[in-house]
Enzyme design. Structure first.
Site, PDB file in Angstrom:
ATOM      1  N   TRP A 530      44.852  13.858  46.592  1.00 45.74           N
ATOM      2  CA  TRP A 530      46.304  13.835  46.826  1.00 45.74           C
ATOM      3  C   TRP A 530      46.920  15.201  47.087  1.00 45.74           C
ATOM      4  O   TRP A 530      48.068  15.453  46.724  1.00 45.74           O
ATOM      5  CB  TRP A 530      47.047  13.165  45.652  1.00 45.74           C
ATOM      6  CG  TRP A 530      46.302  12.033  45.049  1.00 45.74           C
ATOM      7  CD1 TRP A 530      46.069  10.812  45.611  1.00 45.74           C
ATOM      8  CD2 TRP A 530      45.646  12.016  43.779  1.00 45.74           C
ATOM      9  NE1 TRP A 530      45.328  10.039  44.766  1.00 45.74           N
ATOM     10  CE2 TRP A 530      45.040  10.751  43.634  1.00 45.74           C
ATOM     11  CE3 TRP A 530      45.517  12.953  42.757  1.00 45.74           C
ATOM     12  CZ2 TRP A 530      44.319  10.392  42.508  1.00 45.74           C
ATOM     13  CZ3 TRP A 530      44.792  12.594  41.628  1.00 45.74           C
ATOM     14  CH2 TRP A 530      44.205  11.334  41.516  1.00 45.74           C
ATOM     15  N   HIS A 531      46.180  16.075  47.725  1.00 45.70           N
ATOM     16  CA  HIS A 531      46.723  17.402  48.027  1.00 45.70           C
ATOM     17  C   HIS A 531      47.154  17.502  49.483  1.00 45.70           C
ATOM     18  O   HIS A 531      47.048  18.550  50.117  1.00 45.70           O
ATOM     19  CB  HIS A 531      45.694  18.482  47.696  1.00 45.70           C
ATOM     20  CG  HIS A 531      45.374  18.557  46.232  1.00 45.70           C
ATOM     21  ND1 HIS A 531      44.337  19.331  45.724  1.00 45.70           N
ATOM     22  CD2 HIS A 531      45.952  17.951  45.162  1.00 45.70           C
ATOM     23  CE1 HIS A 531      44.299  19.185  44.401  1.00 45.70           C
ATOM     24  NE2 HIS A 531      45.262  18.354  44.042  1.00 45.70           N
ATOM     25  N   TYR A 532      47.647  16.400  50.028  1.00 47.67           N
ATOM     26  CA  TYR A 532      48.092  16.390  51.421  1.00 47.67           C
ATOM     27  C   TYR A 532      49.350  17.250  51.572  1.00 47.67           C
ATOM     28  O   TYR A 532      50.136  17.418  50.631  1.00 47.67           O
ATOM     29  CB  TYR A 532      48.331  14.958  51.910  1.00 47.67           C
ATOM     30  CG  TYR A 532      49.042  14.047  50.953  1.00 47.67           C
ATOM     31  CD1 TYR A 532      50.415  14.094  50.787  1.00 47.67           C
ATOM     32  CD2 TYR A 532      48.320  13.107  50.208  1.00 47.67           C
ATOM     33  CE1 TYR A 532      51.071  13.252  49.912  1.00 47.67           C
ATOM     34  CE2 TYR A 532      48.967  12.249  49.329  1.00 47.67           C
ATOM     35  CZ  TYR A 532      50.340  12.336  49.181  1.00 47.67           C
ATOM     36  OH  TYR A 532      50.979  11.505  48.301  1.00 47.67           O
TER      37      TYR A 532
END
Length: 597
Positions: A530-532
């Site tokens: 979830w490090h977009y």
């Protein structure tokens, strides 16, 4: 006592239990809200029927912040010290949500696909299941809790003032960050990294330094999560209004009187409450008042497009009135691809999320988690297409998400022996991926996820770094320190990767007989952490102060402006960014040392 008397007593007892539980729920809700008297449901808001050019509306504010997430909460708390702020959050509150609040439930929160879940899953066109937060506090409510700062290189690259950065990080840390009780699994990973040359050992530190370290966590010693929503406790309650279940539909603009010489001006927002009723909220008439988008790297580009700012052909396709034609909105979307290696153990291991990190010279980060697969919730619960075994979301090709395939997945999961769930994972993540994609609207419904493409491993450099990282991860599993501490059997790389292909329980086509090809393993088992980021880059969508180009009184403060994810895990820097930008705005308006913060 006859049967009727017994039934009466039993029914009375059950009714008493029901009343007590209801009373306790109301008491808990009141207890959680007493520090936050400014938090209300969206339906309590009294709208102004129209915008007044005099800015005298009863519902006017100095700042309207869309998105009460990782950046939005600290930004709102800071600005409220001197100005009136309306913070709008589409989700609910995290305080009494056990799936959010406790480390032991980390994987369950991600597996919850209900409409009111704190986690809203989406599937990128790459076939990778992902998640975006839908709760006050944003991603800090559903992530793995690891806290570590960005590198000095990143701070210098984005042009932030070191003085304010050095004030803003501690402001966050002093309120919600803790030193972890390091689990045996994490100690084993640390010792193995050092044995393999990922050195030096930098001890416990928030700083981003090459080598191996223990970082901070937003879970306290009791396993309770502290989120960005907690930072609202420092707000000025007389100047801040927080509305939850307030789903903003679009930003409202005042058309310029002379389009050739003036830019469109943001005047407010249109939002829907939990009952489906629409409301309008407006800025006051001060030229320095702003609508600030802090919806995150998915939500902010989506909101820009829904508000009429983006590529004209895409807006025309959905009959969205064009406020500003900007082809760069939604472009440059990137996500840090992650792959994991499952390590079975002979005995159960304690639960741990990320505590140890290896910052290597290979362009990859090594992290670890343990113990979540063996819980009864992971083994028995009906999680549908979600894989809770690794506390992450798995990859599923869109064309294969059929009811039959899901049913087969559930059946296979329940047939697995419980022993197969003992152990943990070594996580390998690409730092600063070169591969990128884009975001486009599917519809004008803000509740519907947009179409997102990340193009994982489309650049050969990213794939090569994954290969190097997986080689290092397998060496960790084979290391003397790791096998001694965790009493694991030494395995060949092929057997380790084969086990991991099966352990990453998903529906993606596998190549279990081709694990000699690490490139194939990387493609088969790619997941997300979830490090977009991206979609509203500096110089293309916003300027260096994050003001939206071509529009007056509108700014963006979140990870959508980044072209790389800061540090090994971004939450520390995104929270700091909210505080930093709040201080910067106050100083720009009031002068240094004048702001009452």
């Amino acid at each position: 006592m006859n049967i009727n008397s017994k039934l009466f007593l039993l029914s009375s007892f059950l009714l008493l239990l029901l009343l007590l539980s209801s009373s306790q729920a109301k008491e808990e809700e009141f207890h959680e809200y007493y520090k936050y008297p400014f938090i209300r449901k969206a339906s309590t808001f009294t709208s102004s029927s129209s915008f007044s050019s005099s800015g005298t509306s009863d519902s006017s504010y100095d700042y309207i912040i869309v998105g009460g997430g990782t950046a939005g909460c600290p930004l709102a708390a800071t600005l409220s010290r001197n100005f009136s702020v309306l913070l709008l959050e589409r989700g609910g509150v995290p305080f009494s949500n056990a799936n959010v609040s406790f480390l032991r439930n980390f994987h369950i929160a991600l597996a919850d696909t209900s409409p009111y879940s704190a986690s809203q899953y989406f599937v990128s066109t790459d076939g990778v299941l992902n998640a975006r937060a839908r709760v006050l506090g944003g991603g800090t409510c559903i992530n793995a809790g690891f806290y570590t700062r960005a590198s000095q290189r990143f701070i210098e690259k984005v042009g932030w003032e070191k003085r304010l950065v050095n004030e803003s990080y501690p402001w966050v840390e002093n309120q919600i960050v803790h030193r972890p009780r390091v689990a045996p699994w994490q100690v084993a990973v640390r010792d193995s990294l050092l044995e393999l040359g990922v050195s030096p050992f930098n001890g416990f530190t928030y700083d981003h330094i090459n080598g191996t370290k223990f970082g901070g966590t937003i879970f306290d010693r009791f396993g309770r999560r502290h989120t960005a929503a907690d930072l609202l406790a420092t707000a000025n309650p007389s100047r801040l209004t927080v509305l939850v279940h307030a789903s903003v539909q679009r930003v409202l603009f005042d058309a310029p009187s002379s389009p050739k010489t003036q830019h469109p001006k943001a005047v407010g927002v249109l939002f829907k409450d939990e009952n489906g009723n629409l409301h309008q909220a407006f800025l006051n008439n001060d030229v320095r008042s702003e609508v600030v988008l802090s919806c995150g790297a998915i939500g902010t580009p989506q909101m820009m497009l829904l508000s009429g700012i983006g590529p004209k052909p895409e807006l025309d396709r959905l009959n969205i009135p064009v406020v500003l034609d900007n082809v760069n909105v939604g472009k440059g979307m990137a996500d840090n691809p992650m792959n994991s290696i499952f390590v079975p153990t002979k005995e159960p291991v304690s639960q741990s999320l990320i505590q140890t990190v290896g910052i290597t010279k290979l362009g990859v980060y090594i992290e670890a988690s343990s113990g979540f697969g063996q819980s009864n919730d992971s083994i028995e619960c009906h999680h549908g297409i979600m894989s809770a075994e690794i506390g992450q979301l798995s990859t599923i090709p869109p064309k294969q998400r059929t009811p039959e395939a899901v049913a087969a997945f559930i059946r296979r999961k329940k047939e697995l022996p419980h022993e197969a769930f003992k152990g943990g994972f070594i996580l390998e993540k690409i730092a600063n991926p070169i591969s990128s994609g884009d975001l486009k609207l599917i519809s004008t419904n803000v509740e519907e996820n947009p179409s997102v493409t990340f193009n994982y491993f489309s650049h050969p450099r990213d794939l090569q770094r994954c290969v190097d990282g997986i080689r290092l991860a397998t060496r960790i599993v084979q290391s003397k320190k790791f096998t001694e501490i965790l009493k694991c059997d030494w395995e060949t790389r092929e057997r380790i990767l084969n086990a991991s292909v099966h352990a990453n329980v998903n529906l993606i086509p596998k190549h279990p007989n081709d694990t000699k090809s690490i490139e194939q393993f990387c493609r088969d088992t790619v997941i997300t952490i979830w490090h977009y980021h991206g979609g509203c880059h500096v110089g293309k969508v916003v300027n260096s102060e994050y003001k939206v180009l071509g529009v007056r009184r509108m700014r963006i403060v979140d990870g959508s402006v980044f072209d790389e994810s800061p540090g090994t895990n971004p939450q520390a820097t995104v929270m700091m960014m909210g505080r930093y930008m709040g201080l910067k705005i106050l100083e720009d308006r009031l002068g240094k040392g004048v702001a009452g913060v």
